[in-house]
Design a protein around this motif. Structure first.
Motif, short mmCIF file in Angstrom:
data_model
loop_
_atom_site.label_atom_id
_atom_site.label_comp_id
_atom_site.label_asym_id
_atom_site.label_seq_id
_atom_site.Cartn_x
_atom_site.Cartn_y
_atom_site.Cartn_z
N PRO A 215 0.82 -1.21 0.00
CA PRO A 215 0.00 0.00 0.00
C PRO A 215 0.86 1.26 0.00
CG PRO A 215 0.13 -0.89 2.20
CD PRO A 215 0.82 -1.89 1.31
N ASP A 216 0.26 2.37 -0.37
CA ASP A 216 0.94 3.65 -0.23
C ASP A 216 1.10 3.98 1.26
OD1 ASP A 216 1.18 4.16 -2.94
OD2 ASP A 216 -0.72 5.24 -3.07
N PRO A 217 2.14 4.73 1.60
CA PRO A 217 2.28 5.16 3.00
C PRO A 217 1.21 6.18 3.35
CG PRO A 217 3.91 6.23 1.63
CD PRO A 217 3.22 5.23 0.75
N VAL A 218 1.12 6.50 4.63
CA VAL A 218 0.14 7.50 5.08
C VAL A 218 0.36 8.81 4.35
CG1 VAL A 218 -0.69 8.82 7.06
CG2 VAL A 218 -0.14 6.39 7.33
N PHE A 219 1.62 9.23 4.26
CA PHE A 219 1.99 10.42 3.51
C PHE A 219 3.00 10.04 2.44
CE2 PHE A 219 0.78 12.34 7.64
CZ PHE A 219 -0.23 13.17 7.18
N LEU A 220 2.77 10.50 1.23
CA LEU A 220 3.71 10.23 0.14
C LEU A 220 4.45 11.51 -0.20
CD1 LEU A 220 4.64 7.87 -1.54
CD2 LEU A 220 2.94 8.46 -3.24
N GLY A 221 3.84 12.38 -0.99
CA GLY A 221 4.45 13.67 -1.25
C GLY A 221 5.56 13.61 -2.29
N PRO A 222 6.21 14.78 -2.51
CA PRO A 222 7.26 14.86 -3.53
C PRO A 222 8.55 14.20 -3.06
CG PRO A 222 7.10 16.94 -2.37
CD PRO A 222 5.99 16.08 -1.85
N GLN A 223 9.43 13.94 -4.02
CA GLN A 223 10.73 13.37 -3.68
C GLN A 223 11.58 14.37 -2.90
OE1 GLN A 223 12.52 11.84 -7.29
NE2 GLN A 223 11.74 9.81 -6.82
N GLU A 224 12.35 13.85 -1.95
CA GLU A 224 13.26 14.66 -1.14
C GLU A 224 14.68 14.51 -1.68
OE1 GLU A 224 12.53 16.58 1.40
OE2 GLU A 224 10.45 16.01 1.89
N GLN A 225 15.47 15.56 -1.55
CA GLN A 225 16.83 15.56 -2.09
C GLN A 225 17.91 15.42 -1.01
OE1 GLN A 225 17.41 15.43 -5.41
NE2 GLN A 225 15.16 15.26 -5.44
N GLY A 226 17.50 15.13 0.22
CA GLY A 226 18.47 15.05 1.30
C GLY A 226 19.52 13.97 1.10
N ILE A 227 19.09 12.78 0.70
CA ILE A 227 20.05 11.68 0.50
C ILE A 227 20.96 11.96 -0.70
CG2 ILE A 227 20.27 9.25 -0.14
CD1 ILE A 227 19.66 9.67 2.80
N PRO A 228 20.46 12.38 -1.87
CA PRO A 228 21.37 12.74 -2.95
C PRO A 228 22.39 13.81 -2.55
CG PRO A 228 19.16 12.49 -3.82
CD PRO A 228 19.04 12.41 -2.33
N ARG A 229 21.97 14.82 -1.76
CA ARG A 229 22.91 15.86 -1.31
C ARG A 229 23.97 15.27 -0.39
NH1 ARG A 229 18.33 19.42 -1.08
NH2 ARG A 229 18.02 18.85 1.12
N ALA A 230 23.53 14.39 0.50
CA ALA A 230 24.49 13.77 1.42
C ALA A 230 25.52 12.94 0.68
CB ALA A 230 23.74 12.91 2.44
N LEU A 231 25.07 12.16 -0.31
CA LEU A 231 25.99 11.33 -1.06
C LEU A 231 26.90 12.17 -1.96
CD1 LEU A 231 23.62 8.35 -1.96
CD2 LEU A 231 25.26 8.54 -0.08
N ALA A 232 26.37 13.28 -2.49
CA ALA A 232 27.21 14.19 -3.28
C ALA A 232 28.29 14.80 -2.40
CB ALA A 232 26.35 15.27 -3.92
N ASP A 233 27.93 15.16 -1.17
CA ASP A 233 28.93 15.70 -0.24
C ASP A 233 30.00 14.66 0.09
OD1 ASP A 233 29.60 17.89 1.90
OD2 ASP A 233 29.56 16.00 3.02
N ALA A 234 29.57 13.41 0.25
CA ALA A 234 30.54 12.34 0.52
C ALA A 234 31.48 12.14 -0.66
CB ALA A 234 29.80 11.04 0.84
N ALA A 235 30.93 12.20 -1.88
CA ALA A 235 31.76 12.03 -3.07
C ALA A 235 32.76 13.18 -3.20
CB ALA A 235 30.88 11.93 -4.32
N ALA A 236 32.33 14.39 -2.89
CA ALA A 236 33.22 15.56 -3.00
C ALA A 236 34.31 15.51 -1.94
CB ALA A 236 32.41 16.85 -2.86
N ALA A 237 33.97 14.99 -0.76
CA ALA A 237 34.96 14.93 0.32
C ALA A 237 35.99 13.85 0.10
CB ALA A 237 34.24 14.72 1.65
#
Length: 243
Positions: A218-240
Motif C-alpha cells: 500500500p501507499d504510505p500514510v503520507f507520500l508527497g514529492p521526492q526529497e533531495q536530502g540523500i542525494p545531497r548527502a551522497l554528493a557531499d561524501a563524493a566531493a569529500a
C-alpha cells in the motif's frame, strides 16, 4: 419390569455414557486440530521473516558497505532518544565511523505536536560526530512499512544497511526488500528483560501485518514529492573523498 431397569437398562445407560465420552473426545480432538491450524497460521509469517533474512542479518562489523544506513524510530524519553533508540543510533555511528555507510536516514514519528522522533535522532547523531549534511530525516515514518517504502520512493534509497533491535530487524529487512531496497540488517542486541520480551511478542502480530504489506504494497500514510536530502548527502561524501 420397567424399560430402563435391570440388565437391558444398565446396558443402555452404559452405551449412552460411552456415546457422550466419544462425543467429548471428538469435540476435544476437533478443538485441538483447530488450535494447531490457528498456531501454524499465526506463526507462518514469523517463519517467513526468518527465512527471508537468512544471511542478511549480523553485527556492525560484518555489515557490507552501502550508501545509506536507515535507522528506525523507537520512542523518546523526555525529548531524548529512549535507551533502545540510542543503541540503534550508536550502531549507526559505528557504521559511519567504520566507513561502511556515507549517509544516515533516520525515520520516525512526528505525527503530533510536541513529539518529534526524527529531530531527536538527528541531533543525537550530529552530537556524536556525524556531519549534519550526512544525516537526513523522514518525519513520516509512522510504521516500518511506511519507513521502508518512503525510503525508496521519496528519498531514493535503493541499497542500505538497516539498523534496529534484533527482534525487529528481520521484519524491517523483509519490508524494505519488498519496497525495492537491496538491504542488509544490523540487529542491535539487548538484555533479554521484560522490554525485550514485550518487543518480541509484538513481532508475532507484526509479522502478519508485514506479510500483508509485502503482498499488497500500500501507499504510505503520507507520500508527497521526492526529497533531495540523500542525494545531497551522497554528493557531499563524493566531493569529500575517502576519510
Amino acid at each position: 419390569m420397567r424399560f430402563g431397569s435391570g440388565i437391558p437398562g444398565l446396558l443402555l445407560r452404559r452405551v449412552r455414557r460411552l456415546g457422550v465420552r466419544l462425543g467429548r473426545r471428538r469435540a476435544q480432538r476437533r478443538i485441538f486440530q483447530l488450535a494447531m491450524v490457528f498456531c501454524c497460521l499465526a506463526l507462518a509469517p514469523s517463519a517467513w521473516l526468518w527465512i527471508a533474512g537468512e544471511g542478511r542479518v549480523g553485527p556492525v562489523e560484518s555489515a557490507p558497505k552501502a550508501p545509506v544506513a536507515v535507522v528506525f524510530g523507537a520512542g523518546l524519553y523526555e525529548g531524548r532518544p529512549s535507551p533502545y533508540l540510542a543503541h540503534r543510533l550508536d550502531a549507526a555511528v559505528d557504521l559511519y565511523r567504520l566507513e561502511k555507510v556515507q549517509a544516515i536516514l533516520v525515520t520516525g514519528d512526528n505525527g503530533r505536536d510536541g513529539y518529534d522522533e526524527t529531530d531527536a535522532m538527528r541531533r543525537y547523531l550530529i552530537e556524536h560526530g556525524v556531519p549534519q549534511v550526512r544525516v537526513v530525516g523522514d518525519h513520516a515514518g509512522f510504521d516500518t512499512w511506511d519507513s521502508c517504502t518512503r525510503a525508496r520512493r521519496i528519498f531514493g534509497v535503493d541499497r542500505a544497511v538497516l539498523v534496529s533491535q534484533d527482534f525487529h530487524v528481520r521484519r524491517a529487512l523483509a519490508l524494505c526488500q519488498a519496497a525495492g531496497i537491496d538491504a542488509y540488517a544490523v540487529g542491535v542486541p539487548e538484555v533479554h528483560d521484560l522490554t525485550w520480551l514485550y518487543g518480541g511478542v509484538r513481532e508475532i502480530p507484526g509479522a502478519g501485518k508485514a506479510a500483508l504489506n509485502a503482498w499488497l504494497r500500500p501507499d504510505p500514510v503520507f507520500l508527497g514529492p521526492q526529497e533531495q536530502g540523500i542525494p545531497r548527502a551522497l554528493a557531499d561524501a563524493a566531493a569529500a573523498g575517502p576519510r
